[in-house]
Design an enzyme around this catalytic site. Structure first.
Site, PDB file in Angstrom:
ATOM      1  N   ARG A  25       0.866  -0.803   0.406  1.00 37.17           N
ATOM      2  CA  ARG A  25       0.318  -0.188   0.002  1.00 37.17           C
ATOM      3  C   ARG A  25       1.246   1.205   0.332  1.00 37.17           C
ATOM      4  O   ARG A  25       0.378   2.315  -0.268  1.00 37.17           O
ATOM      5  CB  ARG A  25      -1.421  -0.010   1.243  1.00 37.17           C
ATOM      6  CG  ARG A  25      -2.523  -1.259   0.593  1.00 37.17           C
ATOM      7  CD  ARG A  25      -3.472  -0.734   1.809  1.00 37.17           C
ATOM      8  NE  ARG A  25      -3.030  -1.404   3.393  1.00 37.17           N
ATOM      9  CZ  ARG A  25      -3.142  -0.703   4.333  1.00 37.17           C
ATOM     10  NH1 ARG A  25      -4.025  -0.184   4.938  1.00 37.17           N
ATOM     11  NH2 ARG A  25      -3.258  -1.586   5.354  1.00 37.17           N
ATOM     12  N   LYS A  32       8.661  -1.094   2.692  1.00 36.98           N
ATOM     13  CA  LYS A  32       8.391   0.118   3.601  1.00 36.98           C
ATOM     14  C   LYS A  32       8.936   0.383   4.852  1.00 36.98           C
ATOM     15  O   LYS A  32       9.030   1.499   5.153  1.00 36.98           O
ATOM     16  CB  LYS A  32       7.432  -0.846   3.978  1.00 36.98           C
ATOM     17  CG  LYS A  32       6.464   0.524   5.122  1.00 36.98           C
ATOM     18  CD  LYS A  32       4.765  -0.150   5.005  1.00 36.98           C
ATOM     19  CE  LYS A  32       5.089  -1.340   5.905  1.00 36.98           C
ATOM     20  NZ  LYS A  32       3.726  -2.146   6.253  1.00 36.98           N
ATOM     21  N   GLY A  88       2.747 -15.972   7.569  1.00 37.50           N
ATOM     22  CA  GLY A  88       3.236 -15.274   9.110  1.00 37.50           C
ATOM     23  C   GLY A  88       3.657 -14.996  10.091  1.00 37.50           C
ATOM     24  O   GLY A  88       4.553 -14.948  10.340  1.00 37.50           O
ATOM     25  N   GLY A 112       8.907  -4.032  12.108  1.00 39.68           N
ATOM     26  CA  GLY A 112       9.889  -2.653  11.842  1.00 39.68           C
ATOM     27  C   GLY A 112       8.754  -1.255  11.219  1.00 39.68           C
ATOM     28  O   GLY A 112       9.495  -0.702  11.181  1.00 39.68           O
ATOM     29  N   ARG A 342      27.582  27.827   4.823  1.00 41.06           N
ATOM     30  CA  ARG A 342      27.744  27.141   4.210  1.00 41.06           C
ATOM     31  C   ARG A 342      29.071  26.679   5.252  1.00 41.06           C
ATOM     32  O   ARG A 342      29.202  26.307   5.974  1.00 41.06           O
ATOM     33  CB  ARG A 342      27.930  26.894   3.129  1.00 41.06           C
ATOM     34  CG  ARG A 342      27.002  26.954   1.584  1.00 41.06           C
ATOM     35  CD  ARG A 342      27.827  27.054   0.667  1.00 41.06           C
ATOM     36  NE  ARG A 342      28.386  26.154   0.215  1.00 41.06           N
ATOM     37  CZ  ARG A 342      29.135  26.434  -1.316  1.00 41.06           C
ATOM     38  NH1 ARG A 342      29.305  27.200  -1.867  1.00 41.06           N
ATOM     39  NH2 ARG A 342      30.263  25.184  -1.300  1.00 41.06           N
ATOM     40  N   ALA A 389      28.339  45.902  -0.585  1.00 39.50           N
ATOM     41  CA  ALA A 389      27.679  45.072  -1.437  1.00 39.50           C
ATOM     42  C   ALA A 389      28.262  44.998  -2.570  1.00 39.50           C
ATOM     43  O   ALA A 389      28.875  44.716  -3.653  1.00 39.50           O
ATOM     44  CB  ALA A 389      26.726  46.319  -1.492  1.00 39.50           C
ATOM     45  N   TYR A 396      38.359  30.112  -6.667  1.00 42.89           N
ATOM     46  CA  TYR A 396      38.473  29.374  -7.618  1.00 42.89           C
ATOM     47  C   TYR A 396      39.464  29.971  -8.821  1.00 42.89           C
ATOM     48  O   TYR A 396      38.329  30.444  -9.643  1.00 42.89           O
ATOM     49  CB  TYR A 396      37.310  28.563  -7.574  1.00 42.89           C
ATOM     50  CG  TYR A 396      37.015  27.265  -8.515  1.00 42.89           C
ATOM     51  CD1 TYR A 396      38.490  26.194  -8.103  1.00 42.89           C
ATOM     52  CD2 TYR A 396      36.641  26.426  -9.840  1.00 42.89           C
ATOM     53  CE1 TYR A 396      38.212  24.793  -8.073  1.00 42.89           C
ATOM     54  CE2 TYR A 396      36.548  25.447 -10.070  1.00 42.89           C
ATOM     55  CZ  TYR A 396      37.406  24.518 -10.000  1.00 42.89           C
ATOM     56  OH  TYR A 396      36.703  23.831  -9.929  1.00 42.89           O
ATOM     57  N   SER A 414      31.287  48.885  -2.047  1.00 37.99           N
ATOM     58  CA  SER A 414      30.947  48.002  -3.677  1.00 37.99           C
ATOM     59  C   SER A 414      31.260  46.908  -4.584  1.00 37.99           C
ATOM     60  O   SER A 414      32.304  48.022  -4.946  1.00 37.99           O
ATOM     61  CB  SER A 414      29.631  48.487  -3.123  1.00 37.99           C
ATOM     62  OG  SER A 414      28.682  48.973  -1.983  1.00 37.99           O
TER      63      SER A 414
HETATM   64  C1  UD1 Z   1      -1.136  -8.986  13.174  1.00 38.25           C
HETATM   65  C2  UD1 Z   1      -1.785  -8.926  14.278  1.00 38.25           C
HETATM   66  C3  UD1 Z   1      -2.688  -8.847  14.313  1.00 38.25           C
HETATM   67  C4  UD1 Z   1      -2.850  -7.063  15.077  1.00 38.25           C
HETATM   68  C5  UD1 Z   1      -1.835  -6.582  13.674  1.00 38.25           C
HETATM   69  C6  UD1 Z   1      -1.184  -5.037  14.440  1.00 38.25           C
HETATM   70  C7  UD1 Z   1      -1.285 -11.332  13.562  1.00 38.25           C
HETATM   71  C8  UD1 Z   1      -1.578 -12.561  13.052  1.00 38.25           C
HETATM   72  N1  UD1 Z   1      -1.629 -10.304  13.414  1.00 38.25           N
HETATM   73  O1  UD1 Z   1      -1.940  -8.727  12.230  1.00 38.25           O
HETATM   74  O2  UD1 Z   1      -3.959  -9.170  16.286  1.00 38.25           O
HETATM   75  O3  UD1 Z   1      -3.943  -6.326  15.015  1.00 38.25           O
HETATM   76  O4  UD1 Z   1      -1.178  -7.359  13.739  1.00 38.25           O
HETATM   77  O5  UD1 Z   1      -1.108  -4.172  13.235  1.00 38.25           O
HETATM   78  O6  UD1 Z   1       0.233 -11.279  14.249  1.00 38.25           O
HETATM   79  N2  UD1 Z   1       5.152 -10.377   9.185  1.00 38.25           N
HETATM   80  C9  UD1 Z   1       6.609 -11.024   9.078  1.00 38.25           C
HETATM   81  N3  UD1 Z   1       6.641 -12.283   8.340  1.00 38.25           N
HETATM   82  C10 UD1 Z   1       4.710 -12.439   8.158  1.00 38.25           C
HETATM   83  C11 UD1 Z   1       3.475 -11.884   8.172  1.00 38.25           C
HETATM   84  C12 UD1 Z   1       4.077 -10.818   9.036  1.00 38.25           C
HETATM   85  O7  UD1 Z   1       8.014 -10.477   9.077  1.00 38.25           O
HETATM   86  O8  UD1 Z   1       4.858 -13.755   7.654  1.00 38.25           O
HETATM   87  C13 UD1 Z   1       5.822  -8.726   9.363  1.00 38.25           C
HETATM   88  C14 UD1 Z   1       5.183  -7.517   8.538  1.00 38.25           C
HETATM   89  O9  UD1 Z   1       6.587  -7.036   8.165  1.00 38.25           O
HETATM   90  C15 UD1 Z   1       4.890  -6.791   9.559  1.00 38.25           C
HETATM   91  C16 UD1 Z   1       4.193  -7.212  11.094  1.00 38.25           C
HETATM   92  O10 UD1 Z   1       4.396  -8.702  10.827  1.00 38.25           O
HETATM   93  O11 UD1 Z   1       6.077  -6.158  10.371  1.00 38.25           O
HETATM   94  C17 UD1 Z   1       2.551  -7.213  10.790  1.00 38.25           C
HETATM   95  O12 UD1 Z   1       2.369  -7.972  10.187  1.00 38.25           O
HETATM   96  P1  UD1 Z   1       0.874  -7.838   9.366  1.00 38.25           P
HETATM   97  O13 UD1 Z   1       0.326  -8.714   7.836  1.00 38.25           O
HETATM   98  O14 UD1 Z   1       0.979  -6.247   9.180  1.00 38.25           O
HETATM   99  O15 UD1 Z   1       0.206  -8.195  10.526  1.00 38.25           O
HETATM  100  P2  UD1 Z   1      -1.570  -8.047   9.854  1.00 38.25           P
HETATM  101  O16 UD1 Z   1      -2.215  -8.907   9.497  1.00 38.25           O
HETATM  102  O17 UD1 Z   1      -2.343  -6.956  10.187  1.00 38.25           O
END
Ligand code: UD1
Ligand code: MG
Length: 466
Positions: A25, A32, A88, A112, A342, A389, A396, A414
């Site tokens: 996004r 990001k 996840g 991050g 500068r 002025a 240079y 001036s």
């Molecule tokens: C997550 C939480 C949710 C919370 C929300 C807050 C879970 C399952 N859900 O959801 O409860 O309300 O954050 O913003 O944890 N990331 C990885 N590897 C992955 C997936 C994500 O490193 O496989 C990192 C992303 O870069 C990010 C963070 O984890 O920094 C959260 O990931 P995101 O996909 O935004 O989680 P949400 O679905 O928003």
């Protein structure tokens, strides 16, 4: 927020920073977490917080655009884990486990793309976890859509977290949300994370599922809330990034205001680095401070000035639209409007630098004045000098830079060019419109221009008749 006994803050901590997600996004080719807030990449804000917590280990999970992030992190003292593919948040932490020693008590999970968490808030979570409980940073918000919801039983105990896509109608009305930031006991993680499944609406390993497991095992689940509403906000779009930028800058401005700095408008104030202000400093609208900037007592900064890596000594006034970089400005100076100073420039006390004056690698002695339309480069100016002025140091020659020395009590008329290397000796006066190519004797008038003459019968050229 309660104060925390110091021994709890140094218990062995590992901070895991999740940054493997894609961030579509943002609509940008830049990962990001490398977008900047207050002039610094998002991920660096989070790494700095971990540093302040005295973490034994900082572990960053990268995945999307991993090589670019690894390059960015190469000079940081961090461990990295590559998560490919991203299955996840639970999967991300699972991959980290083999890198987190068992001797570590608490694992703090941060994102991050959540750059503005305050150290106090994170300390609170670590304290509540204490290497044995589970501590969640939660918030009660008006529009909880999209977030995981905190499930509590009738006694108010946390029993689980339900992700938006898995929530029932009733669960969707819960306004307490999971910020994603949590502190976990290292000793339980192998077991909890290996029990995760992908039986959910997104087919992912949800880190949030460990909360229910912990509850079932009788582990206490603590929650706490951030002090400021913007602390746990994440960056998903350019709009959110600019919102957090303003929140950060406003907080900075209000912190300085509470310490007595007069800031005309906290909404038009930007610090991209570290600003130090003494008493009775005033800052007008639209100023930007970059790098390390020191404003001593009573300094006034006029509107729309940019100050970068510089010190301004007491009671100096910077008027509107100045650009000052890498310079040391003395006390009781008057700079601007529209002055450019500068790097490697130094002014002593009571110096005036006026409009459309550019100074580079130049020292100006006490009470010297350069008020209009002038360029001084590689120049040493003594005390009580007046530079007229339109004076230009020709420093240079196309290959090398040369120095100009203007000694004490000199008056430069001036529209003068000083062709360096050249020394204008003490007390010299230079006639207006001169081109000075060799050093002058002290206390004399030196000028280099032809005598004014008038030609009586001179006619302007006339256009030819065709
Ligand atoms: C997550 C939480 C949710 C919370 C929300 C807050 C879970 C399952 N859900 O959801 O409860 O309300 O954050 O913003 O944890 N990331 C990885 N590897 C992955 C997936 C994500 O490193 O496989 C990192 C992303 O870069 C990010 C963070 O984890 O920094 C959260 O990931 P995101 O996909 O935004 O989680 P949400 O679905 O928003
Ligand atoms: Mg998210």
């Amino acid at each position: 927020m309660q104060s925390i006994p110091p021994q709890h803050l140094t218990s062995s901590l590992s901070v895991v920073l999740l940054a493997a997600g894609q961030g579509t996004r943002m609509r940008s080719s830049l990962p990001k977490v490398l977008h900047t807030l207050a002039g610094k990449p998002l991920i660096n804000h989070v790494l700095e917080r971990a540093q302040e917590l005295d973490a034994r280990q900082r572990l960053v999970v990268v995945g999307h655009q991993a090589s670019r992030l690894l390059e960015h992190l190469k000079n940081e003292q961090v461990d990295t884990v590559i998560q490919q593919p991203q299955l996840g948040t639970g999967h991300a932490l699972q991959l980290c486990l083999q890198n987190i020693p068992n001797s570590c008590d608490t694992v703090l999970v941060v994102y991050g793309d959540v750059p503005l968490l305050q150290t106090n808030t994170l300390q609170q979570l670590i304290y509540l976890c204490d290497g044995q409980h589970l501590a969640l940073l939660t918030e009660i918000i008006e529009e909880p859509h999209g977030y995981g919801r905190i499930l509590r039983d009738s006694s108010g105990q946390v029993v689980g977290i339900r992700e938006q896509k898995d929530a029932s109608q009733e669960e969707q009305t819960i306004r307490e949300i999971n910020t994603g930031i949590m502190a976990l006991p290292r000793s339980k993680l192998d077991q909890w994370l290996s029990a995760l499944t992908t039986h959910n609406a997104q087919g992912e390993y949800y880190l949030t599922d460990i909360v229910q497991l912990a509850h079932q095992q009788g582990i206490t689940i603590h929650t706490c809330q951030p002090l400021y509403s913007w602390e746990a906000m994440g960056v998903n779009s350019q709009q959110q990034l600019s919102y957090l930028e303003r929140a950060y800058q406003r907080h900075c401005a209000e912190t300085w205001q509470s310490q007595g700095v007069a800031i005309s408008d906290p909404n038009r104030f930007d610090v991209r680095g570290t600003l130090h202000c003494a008493q009775d400093v005033s800052i007008d609208v639209g100023c930007i401070f970059e790098g390390e900037v020191v404003l001593q007592e009573g300094v006034k900064v006029g509107p729309y000035s940019l100050l970068k890596n510089c010190t301004v000594e007491s009671h100096t006034e910077i008027l509107a639209f100045c650009h000052i970089e890498g310079a040391h400005i003395g006390a009781h100076n008057r700079i601007g409007p529209y002055a450019r100073i500068r790097p490697m420039s130094v002014t002593q006390d009571q110096v005036h630098i006026g409009n459309f004056v550019e100074i580079k690698k130049t020292t100006l002695g006490q009470q010297s004045k350069v008020n209009h339309l002038t360029y001084l480069g590689d120049t040493i100016v003594g005390e009580r000098v007046n530079v007229g002025a339109g004076t230009i140091t020709c420093n240079y020659d196309g290959v090398n830079k040369h120095q100009t020395v203007i000694e004490d009590d000199v008056f430069i008329g001036s529209d003068t060019q000083l062709v360096a290397p050249v020394t204008i000796a003490t007390g010299s006066t230079i006639g207006a419109g001169s081109t000075i190519v060799s050093s002058t004797p002290p206390n004399q008038l030196t000028l280099s221009r032809s005598k004014q003459q008038s030609i009586a019968r001179w006619q302007r050229p006339k256009p030819r008749k065709s």
